[in-house]
Scaffold this active site. Structure first.
Site: not given
Lengths: 257, 276
Positions: A33-35, A50, A66
């Site tokens: 999972a990112t940003t 995001d 997230k």
């Protein structure tokens, strides 16, 4: 053990372990999972993320949350392996509640930070094996001091205070530079932004991250898919509804050139 | 000598007598459902007797503070481990009481060589819907009772019966928090007065020329008398109130009412109690 109000210790006595150092098989790419980003604004702290989860170059899921609420005044945003991150949030949530209910007082803000470090430290074997690396950003409102605070961590559990802002995840290099620029040379420093302006900046930042990082999901208006944005003030955590983000995005983020 | 069955029965009987004595100084606890959830009320001498156990569970107790703490910790431990390993909706008051602490309390009570728990416990559980609200009480011997609408803890069974009867008689279909607090305090006063009366009756029995009105036959005092009693006693102590609120945002539904929360809810005659 109840005396100390330590929930993780209680779990461990019952045979619980958080991260196991299973080595990663060649055929498996873990989900990521990112940003995520957090910055202080006029009334408190804004935390945004995001919604994309990826495994290698495949999009696993486009509606991931997230930015997770741990209690009324703190939020953990996660980049890394969601399986481990969700588990950590569950442990933390129960730990803070257990402490409050057994000791009849809230765990201090520093105590909460320490609890996260300890979890990350326990998770080191899994992080190094590649199956459970989590790089969280923790943000909250310290009621005793009456101020918003942001902390970020590395996968080994070192804790750093993000004085004005903190970022994590694969899209973060892009927006880290923008945050620095905005905060130093923008019309006003980030911590003076009113709520609405802070939300607009968060949307623009995540859109920029999605522009340069394929693992970051941007805004998808057709699917009414907006990032998760949470505001933490002295009054508690508040999730910004999509209905608020939609007009802001359409009026101040989209440019028809 | 307790090996013989007769001796054991005798020992358990003695134990009951001893335990009944221990609650004489205790303050009754009242739990009552109202339109927004469940209200718990008692008057304490400083140390709180109402606690948060889990997201939707609250605890009220009478008896020895250390014993109460011990049981409170085991409830907290069981609830949190279960809530983590399964899910918060699997943590129910009835499971914690029936399979968790009631057997422990019973065992301690019957092992006549060891010390029993000097406690009476009330567990309140807020349902997702009002009809799922549950109240459980456990006695020092491990017997538990489930009730709907209201439940009380008192020093003696007689006082307990009086309080419950009063609550059942007065309860309209739904109460506002203000009405519930008013009723709970009156019920508390009934318990406290009934108990005082029993004490004086006992003294009277030892003295040959005594008053004739016994605790059992005494009429229910008027609301003014009851409130005056609360004012008289609560003045030097702390009025303890907590609620489990269905509509509150977030997962934890327990809230302890601070003096500033209580002041606007209390009848005028009692305002002075929370002011100091």
């Amino acid at each position: 053990m109840g005396m100390q109000g330590d929930f993780l210790q209680l779990l461990k006595e019952q045979g619980y372990t958080l991260g196991t150092a299973a080595s990663l098989g060649n055929s498996h790419t873990p989900t990521n999972a990112t940003t995520i980003l957090a910055f202080k604004y006029r009334d408190g702290v804004l935390v945004a993320g995001d919604r994309r989860a990826t495994a290698g170059n495949m999009v696993m899921y486009d509606r991931t949350d997230k930015v997770l609420e741990i209690d009324r005044h703190s939020v953990m945003a996660i980049a890394g392996v969601p399986a481990t991150a969700y588990e950590m949030v569950r442990v933390l949530e129960h730990s803070f509640k257990y402490y409050r209910r057994t000791q009849l007082q809230e765990l201090s803000f520093d105590g909460k930070l320490r609890a996260i470090s300890k979890l990350l430290k326990d998770n080191v074997p899994a992080a190094l094996a590649g199956t459970g690396a989590v790089v969280p950003v923790f943000a909250g409102y310290d009621l005793e001091q009456g101020s918003a605070k942001i902390y970020f961590y590395d996968i080994l559990g070192a804790e750093f205070e993000g004085v004005e802002y903190a970022v994590s995840g694969s899209g973060s290099p892009t927006i880290r530079g923008i945050l620095h620029y905005l905060n130093t040379w923008g019309d006003q420093p980030l911590n003076r932004l009113p709520e609405e302006q802070a939300m607009v900046q968060a949307l623009r930042l995540l859109t920029s991250a999605a522009e340069f990082d394929s693992a970051t999901g941007g805004v998808n208006r057709e699917a009414s898919l907006y990032p998760v944005i949470k505001l933490i003030t002295g009054a508690g955590v508040q999730t910004v509804p999509d209905a608020t983000l939609k007009p802001l995005y359409e009026s101040q983020v989209v440019r028809y050139v | 000598m307790y090996e013989e069955p007769y001796r054991w029965v005798e020992a358990v009987g003695n134990r009951r007598q001893y335990l009944d004595e221990q609650f004489k100084q205790g303050s009754p606890v009242v739990a009552l459902t109202y339109e927004g959830g469940i209200l718990l009320t008692t008057v304490s001498k400083g140390t709180a007797k109402l606690y948060e156990i889990y997201d939707r569970l609250a605890l009220g107790g009478m008896g020895h503070p250390t014993d109460l703490e011990k049981l409170r910790f085991s409830l907290l431990e069981m609830a949190h481990v279960e809530g983590f390993n399964r899910s918060p909706s699997d943590v129910t008051g009835s499971r914690l009481v029936k399979y968790g602490i009631a057997p422990v309390i019973k065992q301690a009570f019957e092992e006549v060589y060891k010390a029993p728990f000097i406690v009476r416990i009330l567990v309140a559980e807020l349902g997702v819907k009002p009809e799922k609200d549950a109240l459980l009480t456990i006695n020092y011997d491990g017997t538990f009772e489930e009730s709907i609408g209201c439940a009380v803890l008192a020093a003696t069974p007689a006082a307990q019966t009086k309080m419950t009867a009063y609550l059942k008689e007065q309860t309209p279909a739904t109460l506002s928090l203000e009405q519930a607090l008013d009723l709970a305090l009156r019920a508390w006063a009934i318990g406290s007065l009934a108990h005082q009366q029993e004490e004086t009756d006992q003294q009277a029995e030892s003295e040959p020329s005594a008053g004739k009105v016994s605790a059992v036959s005494a009429p229910v005092p008027s609301a003014e008398v009851l409130m005056a009693h609360v004012r008289g006693i609560a003045g030097g102590r702390t009025l303890d109130c907590a609620v489990l609120e269905r509509q509150v945002p977030g997962t934890s539904k327990y809230r302890s009412l601070k003096p500033s929360d209580l002041a606007p809810l209390l009848p005028k005659s009692l305002q002075s109690v929370v002011a100091n």
